[in-house]
Scaffold this motif. Structure first.
Motif, PDB file in Angstrom:
ATOM      1  N   THR A 143      41.348  18.819  32.947  1.00 57.85           N
ATOM      2  CA  THR A 143      41.126  18.445  32.220  1.00 57.85           C
ATOM      3  C   THR A 143      41.039  19.874  31.567  1.00 57.85           C
ATOM      4  OG1 THR A 143      39.263  17.792  31.904  1.00 57.85           O
ATOM      5  CG2 THR A 143      40.005  16.444  31.491  1.00 57.85           C
ATOM      6  N   ALA A 144      40.639  21.470  31.346  1.00 53.99           N
ATOM      7  CA  ALA A 144      40.636  22.003  31.041  1.00 53.99           C
ATOM      8  C   ALA A 144      41.699  22.312  30.297  1.00 53.99           C
ATOM      9  CB  ALA A 144      40.625  23.814  32.382  1.00 53.99           C
ATOM     10  N   GLY A 145      41.053  22.915  28.373  1.00 50.10           N
ATOM     11  CA  GLY A 145      42.217  23.714  28.219  1.00 50.10           C
ATOM     12  C   GLY A 145      42.596  25.502  28.608  1.00 50.10           C
ATOM     13  N   PRO A 146      43.416  25.860  27.391  1.00 56.13           N
ATOM     14  CA  PRO A 146      44.043  27.452  27.333  1.00 56.13           C
ATOM     15  C   PRO A 146      43.485  27.981  27.585  1.00 56.13           C
ATOM     16  CG  PRO A 146      45.385  25.684  26.180  1.00 56.13           C
ATOM     17  CD  PRO A 146      44.349  24.818  26.415  1.00 56.13           C
ATOM     18  N   SER A 147      42.628  28.363  26.600  1.00 52.19           N
ATOM     19  CA  SER A 147      41.342  28.973  26.344  1.00 52.19           C
ATOM     20  C   SER A 147      40.379  29.244  27.686  1.00 52.19           C
ATOM     21  CB  SER A 147      40.479  28.197  25.061  1.00 52.19           C
ATOM     22  OG  SER A 147      39.936  27.672  25.004  1.00 52.19           O
ATOM     23  N   GLU A 148      40.146  28.081  27.831  1.00 55.45           N
ATOM     24  CA  GLU A 148      39.209  27.786  29.088  1.00 55.45           C
ATOM     25  C   GLU A 148      39.826  28.699  30.312  1.00 55.45           C
ATOM     26  OE1 GLU A 148      35.928  24.585  31.806  1.00 55.45           O
ATOM     27  OE2 GLU A 148      37.437  23.862  29.602  1.00 55.45           O
ATOM     28  N   ILE A 149      41.322  28.114  30.613  1.00 56.96           N
ATOM     29  CA  ILE A 149      41.832  28.737  31.624  1.00 56.96           C
ATOM     30  C   ILE A 149      41.693  30.439  32.043  1.00 56.96           C
ATOM     31  CG2 ILE A 149      44.396  28.174  32.824  1.00 56.96           C
ATOM     32  CD1 ILE A 149      43.982  25.543  32.049  1.00 56.96           C
ATOM     33  N   ARG A 150      41.964  30.935  30.316  1.00 54.21           N
ATOM     34  CA  ARG A 150      42.516  31.950  30.104  1.00 54.21           C
ATOM     35  C   ARG A 150      41.085  32.902  30.333  1.00 54.21           C
ATOM     36  NH1 ARG A 150      43.059  32.906  24.959  1.00 54.21           N
ATOM     37  NH2 ARG A 150      45.059  31.746  25.322  1.00 54.21           N
ATOM     38  N   LYS A 151      39.695  32.611  30.626  1.00 53.26           N
ATOM     39  CA  LYS A 151      38.827  32.899  30.795  1.00 53.26           C
ATOM     40  C   LYS A 151      38.026  33.056  32.670  1.00 53.26           C
ATOM     41  CE  LYS A 151      36.540  31.469  26.054  1.00 53.26           C
ATOM     42  NZ  LYS A 151      35.491  30.919  25.273  1.00 53.26           N
ATOM     43  N   ALA A 152      39.130  31.954  32.718  1.00 59.04           N
ATOM     44  CA  ALA A 152      38.567  31.698  33.746  1.00 59.04           C
ATOM     45  C   ALA A 152      39.087  32.869  35.076  1.00 59.04           C
ATOM     46  CB  ALA A 152      38.418  30.231  34.499  1.00 59.04           C
ATOM     47  N   TYR A 153      40.417  32.478  34.216  1.00 62.22           N
ATOM     48  CA  TYR A 153      41.085  33.548  35.025  1.00 62.22           C
ATOM     49  C   TYR A 153      41.252  35.056  34.951  1.00 62.22           C
ATOM     50  CZ  TYR A 153      45.323  36.607  35.724  1.00 62.22           C
ATOM     51  OH  TYR A 153      46.306  37.484  35.885  1.00 62.22           O
ATOM     52  N   ARG A 154      40.247  35.930  33.678  1.00 59.26           N
ATOM     53  CA  ARG A 154      40.283  36.821  33.434  1.00 59.26           C
ATOM     54  C   ARG A 154      38.649  37.091  34.584  1.00 59.26           C
ATOM     55  NH1 ARG A 154      40.903  37.660  26.789  1.00 59.26           N
ATOM     56  NH2 ARG A 154      42.940  37.379  27.246  1.00 59.26           N
ATOM     57  N   ARG A 155      37.986  35.930  34.677  1.00 54.68           N
ATOM     58  CA  ARG A 155      36.444  36.278  35.267  1.00 54.68           C
ATOM     59  C   ARG A 155      36.536  36.632  36.726  1.00 54.68           C
ATOM     60  NH1 ARG A 155      34.292  31.554  34.171  1.00 54.68           N
ATOM     61  NH2 ARG A 155      35.268  30.672  36.143  1.00 54.68           N
ATOM     62  N   VAL A 156      38.328  35.465  37.762  1.00 55.26           N
ATOM     63  CA  VAL A 156      38.194  36.032  38.785  1.00 55.26           C
ATOM     64  C   VAL A 156      39.329  36.783  38.844  1.00 55.26           C
ATOM     65  CG1 VAL A 156      39.944  34.717  40.383  1.00 55.26           C
ATOM     66  CG2 VAL A 156      38.775  33.518  39.152  1.00 55.26           C
ATOM     67  N   ALA A 157      40.294  37.358  37.652  1.00 47.90           N
ATOM     68  CA  ALA A 157      40.494  38.711  38.164  1.00 47.90           C
ATOM     69  C   ALA A 157      39.652  39.821  38.334  1.00 47.90           C
ATOM     70  CB  ALA A 157      42.000  38.628  37.166  1.00 47.90           C
ATOM     71  N   LEU A 158      38.648  40.042  37.266  1.00 49.83           N
ATOM     72  CA  LEU A 158      37.774  40.845  37.614  1.00 49.83           C
ATOM     73  C   LEU A 158      37.472  41.438  39.096  1.00 49.83           C
ATOM     74  CD1 LEU A 158      36.270  41.579  34.241  1.00 49.83           C
ATOM     75  CD2 LEU A 158      38.138  42.564  34.769  1.00 49.83           C
ATOM     76  N   ARG A 159      36.862  39.811  38.979  1.00 47.89           N
ATOM     77  CA  ARG A 159      36.673  39.960  40.445  1.00 47.89           C
ATOM     78  C   ARG A 159      37.184  40.206  42.305  1.00 47.89           C
ATOM     79  NH1 ARG A 159      34.509  39.313  45.445  1.00 47.89           N
ATOM     80  NH2 ARG A 159      33.480  38.315  46.442  1.00 47.89           N
ATOM     81  N   TRP A 160      37.845  39.590  41.690  1.00 47.34           N
ATOM     82  CA  TRP A 160      39.159  39.915  43.239  1.00 47.34           C
ATOM     83  C   TRP A 160      40.378  41.138  42.713  1.00 47.34           C
ATOM     84  CZ3 TRP A 160      37.558  38.446  47.676  1.00 47.34           C
ATOM     85  CH2 TRP A 160      36.710  36.568  47.407  1.00 47.34           C
ATOM     86  N   HIS A 161      40.454  42.103  41.713  1.00 48.71           N
ATOM     87  CA  HIS A 161      41.306  43.050  41.773  1.00 48.71           C
ATOM     88  C   HIS A 161      40.758  44.078  42.635  1.00 48.71           C
ATOM     89  CE1 HIS A 161      43.547  46.022  40.129  1.00 48.71           C
ATOM     90  NE2 HIS A 161      43.857  44.826  39.074  1.00 48.71           N
ATOM     91  N   PRO A 162      42.222  44.869  43.253  1.00 50.43           N
ATOM     92  CA  PRO A 162      42.119  45.510  44.937  1.00 50.43           C
ATOM     93  C   PRO A 162      41.259  46.764  44.384  1.00 50.43           C
ATOM     94  CG  PRO A 162      44.464  44.277  44.317  1.00 50.43           C
ATOM     95  CD  PRO A 162      43.600  44.182  42.781  1.00 50.43           C
ATOM     96  N   ASP A 163      40.990  47.058  43.181  1.00 48.97           N
ATOM     97  CA  ASP A 163      40.833  47.906  42.191  1.00 48.97           C
ATOM     98  C   ASP A 163      38.718  47.902  42.413  1.00 48.97           C
ATOM     99  OD1 ASP A 163      42.765  49.699  41.956  1.00 48.97           O
ATOM    100  OD2 ASP A 163      43.112  49.306  39.905  1.00 48.97           O
ATOM    101  N   ALA A 164      38.525  46.259  42.386  1.00 46.04           N
ATOM    102  CA  ALA A 164      37.334  46.436  42.323  1.00 46.04           C
ATOM    103  C   ALA A 164      36.843  46.266  44.221  1.00 46.04           C
ATOM    104  CB  ALA A 164      36.690  45.016  41.678  1.00 46.04           C
ATOM    105  N   CYS A 165      37.476  45.790  44.519  1.00 44.12           N
ATOM    106  CA  CYS A 165      37.275  46.286  46.481  1.00 44.12           C
ATOM    107  C   CYS A 165      36.818  47.561  46.565  1.00 44.12           C
ATOM    108  CB  CYS A 165      38.104  45.674  47.196  1.00 44.12           C
ATOM    109  SG  CYS A 165      38.035  46.649  49.139  1.00 44.12           S
ATOM    110  N   ARG A 166      34.824  47.130  47.388  1.00 40.60           N
ATOM    111  CA  ARG A 166      34.304  48.368  47.568  1.00 40.60           C
ATOM    112  C   ARG A 166      34.397  48.119  49.131  1.00 40.60           C
ATOM    113  NH1 ARG A 166      29.079  47.153  43.508  1.00 40.60           N
ATOM    114  NH2 ARG A 166      30.168  47.828  41.953  1.00 40.60           N
ATOM    115  N   SER A 167      34.891  47.584  49.544  1.00 43.14           N
ATOM    116  CA  SER A 167      34.595  47.835  51.058  1.00 43.14           C
ATOM    117  C   SER A 167      36.321  48.662  51.750  1.00 43.14           C
ATOM    118  CB  SER A 167      34.650  46.613  52.435  1.00 43.14           C
ATOM    119  OG  SER A 167      33.737  45.678  51.430  1.00 43.14           O
ATOM    120  N   ALA A 168      36.136  48.677  52.935  1.00 41.12           N
ATOM    121  CA  ALA A 168      37.411  49.790  53.684  1.00 41.12           C
ATOM    122  C   ALA A 168      38.320  49.151  53.755  1.00 41.12           C
ATOM    123  CB  ALA A 168      36.953  50.870  54.407  1.00 41.12           C
TER     124      ALA A 168
END
Length: 141
Positions: free
Chosen positions: A59-84
């Motif tokens: 039942t999440a609204g558009p703003s909640e989905i946008r915030k969640a996407y930004r959080r997950v995108a920052l976590r899984w962005h390829p530039d954030a990878c520290r392992s080889a």
């Protein structure tokens, strides 16, 4: 006197190998294994939805989905990878998060996705046949 000796449980002739009493020779130690949480998650194929991927409710609204996407995108962005060796996995997860955001932020695509998640339940609710039968009905002899 001989009958008394045979009925005594301490007699070695009386005990059978199928005794329900556990003896020291039948007890087997089970080795304990330690598994990390990430290895358990990778080994277990879990059915995840786009809602689970972004960690939002249905039942999440558009703003909640946008915030969640930004959080997950920052976590899984390829530039954030520290392992080889993890770049590919990070890129895949980032692409999955982007696809989830695209689907859940568009009302029409989200409705279609919700209907697909519910499977045959929505078809029975409106009185239609399940999708699998409709797809192959023209090919029947």
């Amino acid at each position: 006197m001989a009958a008394l000796a045979l009925s005594c449980p301490s007699n070695s002739l009386y005990r059978s190998s199928f005794s329900p009493i556990a003896t020291k020779s039948t007890v087997v130690a089970v080795p304990r294994l330690r598994v990390s949480a990430s290895a358990a998650a990778a080994a277990a194929p879990a059915m995840t939805t786009m809602y689970d991927l972004l960690s939002v409710s249905r039942t999440a609204g558009p703003s909640e989905i946008r915030k969640a996407y930004r959080r997950v995108a920052l976590r899984w962005h390829p530039d954030a990878c520290r392992s080889a060796g993890e770049e590919r996995r990070y890129a895949e997860r980032f692409m999955e998060a982007r696809e989830a955001y695209e689907v859940l932020s568009d009302p029409v695509r989200r409705r279609d996705y919700d209907l697909a998640l519910s499977g045959g339940r929505w078809a029975s609710a409106v009185g239609a046949a399940p999708m699998e039968e409709n797809l192959f009905s023209c090919h029947r002899l």
